[in-house]
Design an enzyme around this catalytic site. Structure first.
Site, PDB file in Angstrom:
ATOM      1  N   ARG A   1      -7.541  -0.659   1.756  1.00 29.16           N
ATOM      2  CA  ARG A   1      -8.076  -1.865   1.195  1.00 29.16           C
ATOM      3  C   ARG A   1      -8.700  -1.849  -0.008  1.00 29.16           C
ATOM      4  NH1 ARG A   1     -11.826  -1.792   6.622  1.00 29.16           N
ATOM      5  NH2 ARG A   1      -9.949  -0.636   7.152  1.00 29.16           N
TER       6      ARG A   1
ATOM      7  N   ASP B   1      -2.192  10.433   3.602  1.00 25.25           N
ATOM      8  CA  ASP B   1      -3.556   9.852   3.943  1.00 25.25           C
ATOM      9  C   ASP B   1      -4.200  10.873   4.813  1.00 25.25           C
ATOM     10  OD1 ASP B   1      -5.803   8.707   4.264  1.00 25.25           O
ATOM     11  OD2 ASP B   1      -5.333   7.154   5.657  1.00 25.25           O
TER      12      ASP B   1
ATOM     13  N   ASP C   1       1.845   6.497   5.456  1.00 26.86           N
ATOM     14  CA  ASP C   1       0.892   5.339   5.195  1.00 26.86           C
ATOM     15  C   ASP C   1       1.365   4.793   3.853  1.00 26.86           C
ATOM     16  OD1 ASP C   1      -1.473   4.154   5.789  1.00 26.86           O
ATOM     17  OD2 ASP C   1      -2.811   5.408   4.516  1.00 26.86           O
TER      18      ASP C   1
ATOM     19  N   LYS D   1      -9.006  13.615   8.170  1.00 29.52           N
ATOM     20  CA  LYS D   1      -8.442  13.251   9.558  1.00 29.52           C
ATOM     21  C   LYS D   1      -8.544  14.693  10.394  1.00 29.52           C
ATOM     22  CE  LYS D   1      -5.447   9.554   8.328  1.00 29.52           C
ATOM     23  NZ  LYS D   1      -6.034   8.392   8.943  1.00 29.52           N
TER      24      LYS D   1
ATOM     25  N   LYS E   1       0.866  -1.291   0.053  1.00 29.39           N
ATOM     26  CA  LYS E   1       0.161  -0.057  -0.042  1.00 29.39           C
ATOM     27  C   LYS E   1       0.871   1.315   0.088  1.00 29.39           C
ATOM     28  CE  LYS E   1      -2.878   2.533   3.203  1.00 29.39           C
ATOM     29  NZ  LYS E   1      -3.676   2.686   4.563  1.00 29.39           N
TER      30      LYS E   1
ATOM     31  N   GLU F   1      -9.185   3.637   2.683  1.00 23.59           N
ATOM     32  CA  GLU F   1      -8.940   3.657   1.463  1.00 23.59           C
ATOM     33  C   GLU F   1      -7.886   2.568   1.181  1.00 23.59           C
ATOM     34  OE1 GLU F   1      -5.470   4.983   3.103  1.00 23.59           O
ATOM     35  OE2 GLU F   1      -7.234   5.626   3.520  1.00 23.59           O
TER      36      GLU F   1
ATOM     37  N   ASP G   1     -11.785   7.377   4.523  1.00 16.40           N
ATOM     38  CA  ASP G   1     -10.582   6.991   5.188  1.00 16.40           C
ATOM     39  C   ASP G   1     -10.130   5.882   5.390  1.00 16.40           C
ATOM     40  OD1 ASP G   1      -8.144   7.891   6.699  1.00 16.40           O
ATOM     41  OD2 ASP G   1      -8.841   7.984   8.537  1.00 16.40           O
TER      42      ASP G   1
END
Length: 494
Positions: free
Chosen positions: A334, A253, A271, A260, A248, A332, A330
């Site tokens: 997956r 993020d 991230d 956030k 990933k 995202e 948030d």
């Protein structure tokens, strides 16, 4: 990286790794004999050397990670004191409960890896801080009689390769998002692997549309930098079953439209720790000329809010026929991993390991020193065993089938978040499993807790750990070794 085999011991400092129960030429009090402690003995004249004793813990219960951390502790002591050269002095026997060249090589490699990782620092943007000098380490061949000089040189070379791969992962994770955005990540990886056996293919724009990589397209829609899937192919032995390493790579993020909030969310730049781990692993495999067949897939995007960003409740369609309601933008990671895993199956991968900073929930369950792993039992056992040896530890977690009901959506086949506030790491793994195409074997590693040292430790600077680079490279090589042994056994029986 300034490690050499030398017959002399003319370094400024003599470094002695020491187990708790061992006698030493100078007195060391009991309260300083615990693991991860160090004691300086200053020289009294020009004929003497500075001496640094590094305590490793009990001989019978100390593993290689304690040795690795001892090496890092020694290196950081050298830096802090301003010394530039050290000689590693062995007190035989140094390997607990073992003898022979394999045990000695493993011990020495662990120490050297720790030494090199301890010297790492990310000083690129700190103009007011004096950058530490380069610290050299020498190894005396007479201390390692189990090995030939050529074998010792090979251990040094292996440790340096593994440290460089980890450095690459650390550098990528530590970079701020204005410097490492999706475009720059693509450029960096293309530049880094240019001239190596690793072939880089980048899927962007129309490519993503043609392959229906709608997770990437939706997640990256709010950024000025387009998303991408980076494919790294290394064919050290193309006759081997293909292993896919999936990372990933969310370069920042912000949470998308589910923004956030917090006093300091700068860690959101990390991230892409899974992507960095995959890149570092490929660097190690290529440098070692491993006899492996690997496809690394890095799903890269920036998850920020914008007029074009994906809205909560949007439905994302995937080429395996599943639709997903993005109940929370948030969640995202997956979505982009789904694209990459489907592409791994498209390439014909026999097995896939995905690694991601996916959930804060895994840190709540396991803390910051160990990552969670879900999926195929055999792959899980092998990765856990490898992590115990190389220090990048894993803990097996369950795929609770009954929890999958929490991914129910009234608008699509799945929701991208669970309906409960509990077991978020498990429901995330269950979501990802829906995009694993049989018969491909699969495991998922959630490394959100292990991506960084929150503060400076005795053996490492604060910031990115580089977790996963050595773990994934070791796993690929282990699988190759296992197949070679199986082939040899079959030949012997025929």
């Amino acid at each position: 990286m300034h490690i050499s085999l030398k017959a002399g011991r003319d370094a400024e400092v003599h470094v002695y790794p020491l187990y708790r129960e061992e006698e030493f030429m100078y007195p060391i009090s009991e309260n300083k004999r615990n693991a991860a402690k160090s004691v300086w003995f200053r020289r009294r004249g020009d004929e003497e050397r500075e001496v640094l004793a590094v305590l490793l813990g009990e001989r019978t219960s100390t593993g290689l990670e304690a040795v690795r951390r001892g090496g890092g502790l020694a290196a950081r002591n050298m830096q802090k004191e301003g010394f530039l050269s050290a000689c590693l002095v062995r007190k035989a026997p140094i390997v607990a409960g073992h003898s022979g060249n394999t045990a000695a090589a493993d011990w020495l490699q662990a120490w050297l890896e720790g030494w090199l990782l301890g010297l790492y620092g990310f000083h690129k943007y700190r103009t007011s801080v004096r950058k530490p000098g380069k610290v050299s380490l020498s190894i005396h061949p007479d201390d390692w009689t189990e090995m030939t000089e050529a074998e010792i040189e090979n251990v040094i070379r292996t440790a340096e390769i593994r440290a460089r791969g980890t450095y690459l992962a650390r550098d990528m994770v530590n970079e701020p998002p204005d410097q490492l955005h999706p475009d720059r990540m693509v450029e960096w990886i293309e530049e880094h692997f240019r001239g190596t056996p690793v072939k880089v293919t980048v899927y962007q724009g129309k490519d993503l549309t043609d392959y229906q990589m709608n997770g990437l397209l939706k997640v990256g829609a709010g950024s000025v930098y387009p998303p991408a899937l980076i494919e790294l192919r290394y064919e050290g032995d193309p006759s081997q079953p293909l292993i896919s390493l999936v990372g990933k790579g969310i370069t920042f993020d912000m949470g998308g439209m589910n923004v956030k909030s917090g006093k300091d969310i700068s860690d959101a730049r990390m991230d892409m720790g899974g992507a960095a781990a995959v890149a570092g692993a490929m660097d190690i495999l290529a440098a070692r000329q491993s006899k492996a067949n690997v496809a690394a897939l890095i799903a890269v995007a920036e998850n920020v809010p914008d007029a074009h960003a994906m809205l909560p409740s949007s439905v994302v369609s995937f080429p395996n026929g599943l639709t997903v309601q993005a109940a929370n933008t948030d969640a995202e990671g997956r979505l982009v991993l789904a694209d990459a895993l489907l592409h791994a199956a498209r390439l014909g991968a026999a097995e896939a390991v995905d690694i991601a900073t996916l959930t804060g929930n895994v840190g709540q369950a396991l803390g910051l020193g160990i990552a969670g792993i879900w999926g195929d039992p055999e792959m899980t056992r092998e990765l856990v065993d490898i992590g115990e040896r190389n220090g990048e530890r894993l803990w097996p977690m369950p795929l609770m089938d009954e929890y999958e009901a929490e991914l129910h959506s009234d608008y699509a086949d799945l929701s991208n978040i669970g309906s409960s506030s509990l077991a978020g790491a498990i429901t995330a793994a269950l979501f990802i499993r829906r995009f694993v195409t049989k018969p491909m074997k699969w495991v998922h590693i959630d490394m959100a807790g292990t991506v960084q040292y929150k503060g400076e430790t005795a053996f490492s600077a604060s910031g990115a750990t580089g977790y996963g680079a050595r773990l994934l490279a070791d796993y690929v090589e282990y699988r190759q070794l296992g197949r070679d042994k199986a082939d040899s056994k079959e030949e012997g029986q025929s």
